[in-house]
Design a protein around this motif. Sequence first.
Motif, PDB file in Angstrom:
ATOM      1  N   ALA A 155       0.811  -1.280  -0.043  1.00 44.78           N
ATOM      2  CA  ALA A 155       0.099   0.163   0.138  1.00 44.78           C
ATOM      3  C   ALA A 155       0.800   1.083  -0.060  1.00 44.78           C
ATOM      4  N   ALA A 156       2.005   1.108   0.659  1.00 44.79           N
ATOM      5  CA  ALA A 156       2.989   2.206   0.688  1.00 44.79           C
ATOM      6  C   ALA A 156       3.307   2.676  -0.587  1.00 44.79           C
ATOM      7  N   ILE A 157       3.805   1.548  -1.365  1.00 52.15           N
ATOM      8  CA  ILE A 157       4.499   1.849  -2.865  1.00 52.15           C
ATOM      9  C   ILE A 157       3.187   2.292  -3.570  1.00 52.15           C
ATOM     10  N   GLY A 158       1.998   1.916  -3.442  1.00 53.83           N
ATOM     11  CA  GLY A 158       0.800   2.550  -4.173  1.00 53.83           C
ATOM     12  C   GLY A 158       0.544   4.108  -3.810  1.00 53.83           C
ATOM     13  N   LYS A 159       1.009   4.242  -2.542  1.00 61.24           N
ATOM     14  CA  LYS A 159       0.799   5.823  -2.282  1.00 61.24           C
ATOM     15  C   LYS A 159       1.910   6.567  -2.695  1.00 61.24           C
ATOM     16  N   THR A 160       2.905   5.829  -2.750  1.00 60.19           N
ATOM     17  CA  THR A 160       4.075   6.681  -3.612  1.00 60.19           C
ATOM     18  C   THR A 160       3.576   7.147  -4.951  1.00 60.19           C
ATOM     19  N   GLY A 161       3.200   5.928  -5.639  1.00 67.62           N
ATOM     20  CA  GLY A 161       2.686   6.412  -6.953  1.00 67.62           C
ATOM     21  C   GLY A 161       1.539   7.239  -7.201  1.00 67.62           C
ATOM     22  N   ALA A 162       0.741   7.298  -5.898  1.00 67.23           N
ATOM     23  CA  ALA A 162      -0.245   8.304  -5.677  1.00 67.23           C
ATOM     24  C   ALA A 162       0.490   9.876  -5.655  1.00 67.23           C
ATOM     25  N   ALA A 163       1.401   9.676  -4.866  1.00 66.42           N
ATOM     26  CA  ALA A 163       2.115  11.139  -4.787  1.00 66.42           C
ATOM     27  C   ALA A 163       2.814  11.871  -6.017  1.00 66.42           C
ATOM     28  N   ILE A 164       3.459  10.663  -6.678  1.00 68.61           N
ATOM     29  CA  ILE A 164       4.239  11.032  -7.736  1.00 68.61           C
ATOM     30  C   ILE A 164       3.351  11.388  -9.001  1.00 68.61           C
ATOM     31  N   GLY A 165       2.112  10.489  -8.951  1.00 70.71           N
ATOM     32  CA  GLY A 165       0.878  11.015  -9.906  1.00 70.71           C
ATOM     33  C   GLY A 165       0.446  12.275  -9.587  1.00 70.71           C
ATOM     34  N   THR A 166       0.285  12.479  -8.342  1.00 71.05           N
ATOM     35  CA  THR A 166      -0.338  14.029  -7.960  1.00 71.05           C
ATOM     36  C   THR A 166       0.572  15.012  -8.275  1.00 71.05           C
ATOM     37  N   GLN A 167       1.963  14.936  -7.972  1.00 71.58           N
ATOM     38  CA  GLN A 167       3.022  15.748  -8.252  1.00 71.58           C
ATOM     39  C   GLN A 167       3.239  16.134  -9.797  1.00 71.58           C
ATOM     40  N   ALA A 168       2.952  14.990 -10.460  1.00 72.69           N
ATOM     41  CA  ALA A 168       3.212  15.019 -12.033  1.00 72.69           C
ATOM     42  C   ALA A 168       2.145  15.615 -12.694  1.00 72.69           C
ATOM     43  N   PHE A 169       0.690  15.530 -12.181  1.00 78.00           N
ATOM     44  CA  PHE A 169      -0.305  15.924 -12.841  1.00 78.00           C
ATOM     45  C   PHE A 169      -0.508  17.279 -13.601  1.00 78.00           C
ATOM     46  N   THR A 170      -0.304  18.189 -12.743  1.00 75.60           N
ATOM     47  CA  THR A 170      -0.197  19.620 -13.420  1.00 75.60           C
ATOM     48  C   THR A 170       0.984  19.815 -14.465  1.00 75.60           C
ATOM     49  N   PRO A 171       2.230  19.238 -14.333  1.00 78.10           N
ATOM     50  CA  PRO A 171       3.037  19.428 -15.334  1.00 78.10           C
ATOM     51  C   PRO A 171       2.867  18.891 -16.479  1.00 78.10           C
ATOM     52  N   ILE A 172       1.968  17.686 -16.268  1.00 79.36           N
ATOM     53  CA  ILE A 172       2.011  16.898 -17.620  1.00 79.36           C
ATOM     54  C   ILE A 172       0.612  17.719 -18.373  1.00 79.36           C
ATOM     55  N   GLN A 173      -0.330  18.242 -17.563  1.00 80.84           N
ATOM     56  CA  GLN A 173      -1.371  19.055 -18.224  1.00 80.84           C
ATOM     57  C   GLN A 173      -0.630  20.349 -18.878  1.00 80.84           C
ATOM     58  N   ASN A 174       0.212  20.917 -18.131  1.00 78.05           N
ATOM     59  CA  ASN A 174       0.740  22.471 -18.796  1.00 78.05           C
ATOM     60  C   ASN A 174       1.570  22.026 -19.940  1.00 78.05           C
ATOM     61  N   ASN A 175       2.462  20.825 -19.990  1.00 77.27           N
ATOM     62  CA  ASN A 175       3.526  20.735 -20.940  1.00 77.27           C
ATOM     63  C   ASN A 175       3.060  19.832 -21.976  1.00 77.27           C
ATOM     64  N   LEU A 176       2.152  18.703 -21.876  1.00 77.60           N
ATOM     65  CA  LEU A 176       1.729  17.976 -22.923  1.00 77.60           C
ATOM     66  C   LEU A 176       0.426  18.130 -23.401  1.00 77.60           C
ATOM     67  N   GLY A 177      -0.604  18.604 -22.554  1.00 73.24           N
ATOM     68  CA  GLY A 177      -1.711  18.763 -22.622  1.00 73.24           C
ATOM     69  C   GLY A 177      -2.509  17.940 -21.779  1.00 73.24           C
ATOM     70  N   LYS A 178      -3.818  18.336 -21.462  1.00 74.42           N
ATOM     71  CA  LYS A 178      -4.828  17.662 -20.573  1.00 74.42           C
ATOM     72  C   LYS A 178      -5.186  16.338 -21.237  1.00 74.42           C
ATOM     73  N   GLN A 179      -5.205  16.210 -22.429  1.00 73.18           N
ATOM     74  CA  GLN A 179      -5.620  14.705 -22.898  1.00 73.18           C
ATOM     75  C   GLN A 179      -4.452  13.709 -22.382  1.00 73.18           C
ATOM     76  N   TRP A 180      -3.211  14.202 -22.020  1.00 73.82           N
ATOM     77  CA  TRP A 180      -2.270  13.177 -21.826  1.00 73.82           C
ATOM     78  C   TRP A 180      -2.185  12.486 -20.517  1.00 73.82           C
ATOM     79  N   THR A 181      -3.167  13.125 -19.718  1.00 76.23           N
ATOM     80  CA  THR A 181      -3.313  12.436 -18.315  1.00 76.23           C
ATOM     81  C   THR A 181      -4.222  11.148 -18.396  1.00 76.23           C
ATOM     82  N   PHE A 182      -5.104  11.125 -19.634  1.00 81.09           N
ATOM     83  CA  PHE A 182      -5.891  10.031 -19.764  1.00 81.09           C
ATOM     84  C   PHE A 182      -4.814   8.780 -20.531  1.00 81.09           C
ATOM     85  N   ILE A 183      -4.315   9.398 -21.467  1.00 81.96           N
ATOM     86  CA  ILE A 183      -3.295   8.524 -22.406  1.00 81.96           C
ATOM     87  C   ILE A 183      -2.441   7.831 -21.548  1.00 81.96           C
TER      88      ILE A 183
END
Length: 501
Positions: free
Chosen positions: A406-434
């Motif tokens: 579960a801790a490795i899972g939450k690490t994935g959640a933290a990384i995903g949350t941290q990367a979410f806005t940069p992915i949207q800003n640099n690649l586009g909002k559609q890339w969060t789904f791709i």
Amino acid sequence: MSVEKDINSVDAKTGDLRKVTAKAHEAEIKVAAHDLNRRESLSAYFTILAAGFGLISDGYQNNLMTMSNVIFKELYPNDYTSTVSTRVSNSLLVGAVLGQIFVGLICDRVGRKVALVSTTLLIVIGAILGTAAHGAHGSAQGLFWFLTIARGITGVGVGGEYPASSTSASEAANETAQANRGPAVFIMVTNFVLSFGGPLAVSVFLIVLSAAGDNHLETVWRVCFGIGILLPLTVFFFRLRMLSSKLYRKGAIKRRVPYGLVFKRYWRELIGTCGAWFLYDFVTFPNGVFSGTIISSVIHDGSIKATAEWQLLLGIIALPGVFVGAYLCNRLGRRNTMMLGFSGYLLFGLIIGLAYNKITKIIPLFVIFYGLMQSVGNMGPGDMLGLTSSESYATPIRGTCYGLSAAIGKTGAAIGTQAFTPIQNNLGKQWTFIIAAICGVTGVLITYFCVPDMTGVDLADEDAKFMKYLADNGWEGEVGEDNEKAFADHHVAEAGSTERL
């Protein structure tokens, strides 16, 4: 008597007193796992119910920031930047990672009851601090740093609930309803209540917002935080009175835990549960935390209330997947159901991602597809990860391995949350789904090769195999809680008298 004769004959052949004790525990675990007295049976049922009520408070806390992010952005447009938003949201995740690891260890080394009571207290303390959060001299940045610390404390409790509640519920379900341990018991008191926390948090928000009005948004978020104090208190008394499961009392290893042997036996399972949980939380958590922001941007000039209403619909659409997964987990098996859910990420992630600019112009269609993507996540890895993580490991190290997964899972959640806005800003909002689709493919592969299918297997069987494995690999140590040691001592004494004869 037949068990004792078999044990003594093994000793006569091997001359190994240590192996006699291990064999005794192996036989005792199999015989006693479902032999409960009235108090033990009642405790098992209350443990399952308390796990459900405890984890619903986790689901509420996990989703509390969904609408709070929207409020803070409205109240503090200049101070609540994407950096601050990510920090406040991630504080719960960082705390959860710490809680999952350390409470997982406490679960095995000290006891299930101590772990459960501790997590409840931490959630209550963190929720109180969050409700009362203020910055010095009205400082907005001070407020958000206070919230970061408060949410971190809450996160330690929330994270600790995962190994503590889930392992206790799994063992109690194995004792009282072994055939339906997965669908009827475990999923309904774990993933269902965690998933229900999303609609619950939004529903509470809508009720408070309607009562307080749009001009009292600070009151709205503080009341919503305050309700998070009450939920864990509902189970506190029951946890003070509960008994540890019989499997744990018979099989606990509290000293000289052979972690090297544990890794040697379970390395593949750890790759499977840790890897799959990382991918699931990497996709699910940021899409949950920022779904209010996503919907708000799609409906453009919509009010906070309109955003919350669409958010509630999204959460409701995601819920049926929990029941579909519960229906399929015994019929298709745990592993196949998890792979089916990850495949859904590939399907809906590509549909939304590739057609994002067109589909977001039709808001109901976008919300439905978005909800279906979350629903298949609930059906597959959402339902199965906790179940497989609690079933894949023996009781003496179940809390530790579950907590690590579960801790490795939450690490994935933290990384995903941290990367979410940069992915949207640099690649586009559609890339969060791709990217969610890419994670789906990877999840299918990891599940297929590394996650065991324990459908229908009695947890006592794996405990017995684990004891034999330890004995065969030269481990010498005490097994069972202190009040169960008489069993081991009895068989050691019998074995010694047999050798003298």
